[in-house]
Design a protein around this motif. Structure first.
Motif, PDB file in Angstrom:
ATOM      1  N   PRO A 109       0.828  -1.214   0.000  1.00 45.43           N
ATOM      2  CA  PRO A 109       0.000   0.000   0.000  1.00 45.43           C
ATOM      3  C   PRO A 109       0.853   1.250   0.000  1.00 45.43           C
ATOM      4  N   PRO A 110       0.288   2.389  -0.406  1.00 45.88           N
ATOM      5  CA  PRO A 110       1.043   3.646  -0.392  1.00 45.88           C
ATOM      6  C   PRO A 110       1.495   3.999   1.028  1.00 45.88           C
ATOM      7  N   TYR A 111       2.726   4.503   1.128  1.00 46.39           N
ATOM      8  CA  TYR A 111       3.262   4.894   2.425  1.00 46.39           C
ATOM      9  C   TYR A 111       2.701   6.263   2.811  1.00 46.39           C
ATOM     10  N   GLU A 112       2.266   6.390   4.039  1.00 48.78           N
ATOM     11  CA  GLU A 112       1.734   7.672   4.525  1.00 48.78           C
ATOM     12  C   GLU A 112       2.853   8.447   5.210  1.00 48.78           C
ATOM     13  N   TYR A 113       3.302   9.504   4.554  1.00 46.21           N
ATOM     14  CA  TYR A 113       4.403  10.304   5.079  1.00 46.21           C
ATOM     15  C   TYR A 113       3.926  11.237   6.195  1.00 46.21           C
ATOM     16  N   ALA A 114       4.820  11.497   7.119  1.00 42.07           N
ATOM     17  CA  ALA A 114       4.560  12.473   8.165  1.00 42.07           C
ATOM     18  C   ALA A 114       4.838  13.869   7.632  1.00 42.07           C
ATOM     19  N   ASP A 115       4.606  14.860   8.456  1.00 41.18           N
ATOM     20  CA  ASP A 115       4.906  16.249   8.128  1.00 41.18           C
ATOM     21  C   ASP A 115       6.178  16.652   8.866  1.00 41.18           C
ATOM     22  N   PRO A 116       7.077  17.436   8.240  1.00 36.13           N
ATOM     23  CA  PRO A 116       8.308  17.834   8.944  1.00 36.13           C
ATOM     24  C   PRO A 116       8.064  18.526  10.276  1.00 36.13           C
ATOM     25  N   HIS A 117       6.908  19.197  10.428  1.00 36.65           N
ATOM     26  CA  HIS A 117       6.614  19.862  11.701  1.00 36.65           C
ATOM     27  C   HIS A 117       6.354  18.869  12.827  1.00 36.65           C
ATOM     28  N   ASP A 118       6.079  17.604  12.470  1.00 38.53           N
ATOM     29  CA  ASP A 118       5.821  16.614  13.519  1.00 38.53           C
ATOM     30  C   ASP A 118       7.016  16.427  14.441  1.00 38.53           C
ATOM     31  N   PHE A 119       8.208  16.700  13.945  1.00 37.14           N
ATOM     32  CA  PHE A 119       9.418  16.491  14.745  1.00 37.14           C
ATOM     33  C   PHE A 119       9.764  17.702  15.605  1.00 37.14           C
ATOM     34  N   ILE A 120       8.976  18.775  15.472  1.00 36.21           N
ATOM     35  CA  ILE A 120       9.170  19.952  16.326  1.00 36.21           C
ATOM     36  C   ILE A 120       8.122  19.868  17.431  1.00 36.21           C
ATOM     37  N   ASP A 121       8.412  19.125  18.438  1.00 32.60           N
ATOM     38  CA  ASP A 121       7.452  18.875  19.515  1.00 32.60           C
ATOM     39  C   ASP A 121       8.170  18.986  20.847  1.00 32.60           C
ATOM     40  N   PRO A 122       7.847  19.998  21.640  1.00 28.60           N
ATOM     41  CA  PRO A 122       8.549  20.162  22.927  1.00 28.60           C
ATOM     42  C   PRO A 122       8.299  19.015  23.896  1.00 28.60           C
ATOM     43  N   GLU A 123       7.275  18.205  23.660  1.00 28.20           N
ATOM     44  CA  GLU A 123       6.985  17.092  24.564  1.00 28.20           C
ATOM     45  C   GLU A 123       7.678  15.810  24.143  1.00 28.20           C
ATOM     46  N   THR A 124       8.470  15.858  23.064  1.00 31.38           N
ATOM     47  CA  THR A 124       9.184  14.662  22.626  1.00 31.38           C
ATOM     48  C   THR A 124      10.221  14.270  23.674  1.00 31.38           C
ATOM     49  N   PRO A 125      10.242  13.016  24.123  1.00 33.39           N
ATOM     50  CA  PRO A 125      11.230  12.616  25.136  1.00 33.39           C
ATOM     51  C   PRO A 125      12.645  12.656  24.571  1.00 33.39           C
ATOM     52  N   GLY A 126      13.583  13.095  25.401  1.00 36.66           N
ATOM     53  CA  GLY A 126      14.969  13.173  24.967  1.00 36.66           C
ATOM     54  C   GLY A 126      15.243  14.426  24.157  1.00 36.66           C
ATOM     55  N   VAL A 127      16.486  14.551  23.747  1.00 39.06           N
ATOM     56  CA  VAL A 127      16.895  15.696  22.920  1.00 39.06           C
ATOM     57  C   VAL A 127      16.570  15.367  21.467  1.00 39.06           C
ATOM     58  N   PRO A 128      15.843  16.238  20.764  1.00 41.97           N
ATOM     59  CA  PRO A 128      15.439  15.922  19.389  1.00 41.97           C
ATOM     60  C   PRO A 128      16.635  15.634  18.479  1.00 41.97           C
ATOM     61  N   LEU A 129      16.467  14.624  17.629  1.00 37.79           N
ATOM     62  CA  LEU A 129      17.501  14.238  16.673  1.00 37.79           C
ATOM     63  C   LEU A 129      16.802  13.778  15.393  1.00 37.79           C
ATOM     64  N   VAL A 130      17.033  14.520  14.309  1.00 42.65           N
ATOM     65  CA  VAL A 130      16.369  14.265  13.030  1.00 42.65           C
ATOM     66  C   VAL A 130      17.442  14.119  11.961  1.00 42.65           C
ATOM     67  N   VAL A 131      17.211  13.253  11.001  1.00 41.25           N
ATOM     68  CA  VAL A 131      18.111  13.095   9.861  1.00 41.25           C
ATOM     69  C   VAL A 131      17.375  13.569   8.608  1.00 41.25           C
TER      70      VAL A 131
END
Length: 321
Positions: free
Chosen positions: A152-174
């Motif tokens: 099936p088609p892959y459902e991509y996230a939005d780049p803003h999803d990784f800008i979340d102050p409640e994300t556990p740990g220090v954010p790390l994106v590639v």
């Protein structure tokens, strides 16, 4: 020609009577009917029914950070066909999402066919017995050996999803700049999952997407690590910087060597370029630092997947300290 007026049928006779006007109907038919109503205002549209139930019409609110309150843009890739007995078995072993498995009628069964049927049955996948001619059409003439999977088609996230102050740990994106090999994407997703990363960003153009090969190479990590698609990678990196991220690019001619990286404990976006061209000019200019991986031989190089894995390991090691 003389005499033609005497030929039978040469003169058209009007048998319908006098011609009358349309009464203005044609003119009124050309008039506009105004703007098309919104989907939520059309009584028989699903959005109207959902709005009456108090829903959001299919929109998902942003999870926080810059752009909060804006609807997320979810994009889907195209469906893909995996053909061939070995490819089908490997895809099923890797737990790739599958919508349908096609089996040719009167197929010659062997160990691969039996294993594919066993895995598909245990996962509750739809199995369709298909004529070979139809299977040829579905696989576009590929050598399918009587087995094929529809991914099936892959459902991509939005780049803003990784800008979340409640994300556990220090954010790390590639972020990937010009990576076109799906096996590199799968290996990078696997490294992101192994070393505490939160997601991967790929551009819409001139970039690999989430194919069955990427799913398989990720060894299951693609089910846990979201991949976002950015319409403009440079603009997405600038948005991360405004949200407090530091952007580092990987390049052989970097200004800082990886062991000397002093930004490891900060929110980071690691940008990996293609093996041939490296980072594009605009992306390179956007980076806060260009980082290189020291090697014993200057003539040696690492492919994109390995270079990203080494960098993520060093960042994770320094964060644990």
């Amino acid at each position: 020609m003389p005499g033609n007026s005497q030929r039978r049928g040469a003169i058209r006779k009007n048998t319908k009577g006098a011609t009358v006007g349309s009464g203005g109907q044609r003119r009124r038919g050309l008039e506009g009917r105004g703007p098309t109503p919104k989907a939520a205002d059309r009584e028989y549209h699903p959005a109207h029914k959902q709005a009456k139930r108090g829903g959001t019409g299919g929109r998902v609110a942003s999870s926080g950070g810059r752009g909060a309150g804006k609807p997320q843009r979810r994009t889907k890739g195209s469906s893909e066909i995996v053909a061939g007995r070995n490819s089908v078995v490997e895809a099923l072993r890797a737990d790739i999402p599958v919508s349908t498995m096609y089996v040719a009628g009167r197929i010659d069964s062997d160990d691969r066919v039996r294993e594919a049927l066993k895995i598909a049955t245990s996962r509750g996948l739809p199995i369709l017995e298909t004529p070979r001619g139809e299977l040829d059409r579905l696989t576009d003439g590929a050598v399918h050996q009587g087995l094929a999977l529809q991914v099936p088609p892959y459902e991509y996230a939005d780049p803003h999803d990784f800008i979340d102050p409640e994300t556990p740990g220090v954010p790390l994106v590639v972020a990937l700049d010009g990576i076109t090999d799906p096996r590199n994407l799968g290996a990078i997703i696997r490294s992101v999952g192994a070393f505490g990363g939160h997601g991967v960003v790929v551009p819409e153009r001139r970039s690999v997407g989430m194919t069955a090969s990427a799913w398989k190479t990720s060894a299951g990590a693609a089910a846990r690590i979201p991949v976002a698609k950015a319409s403009n990678l440079t603009r997405a990196l600038e948005e991360y910087q405004k949200a407090g991220f530091f952007v580092i690019g990987l390049d052989m001619d970097g200004d800082v060597e990886l062991p000397d990286l002093d930004l490891a404990d900060q929110p980071l976006v690691v940008v990996t370029g293609s093996e041939g061209k490296g980072l594009s000019r605009l992306v390179r200019e956007t980076c806060d630092q260009i980082v290189s991986i020291p090697m014993h031989a200057a003539t040696e190089s690492l492919n994109a997947g390995i270079a990203t894995g080494v960098t993520l390991y060093e960042i994770a090691r320094r964060r644990r300290r």
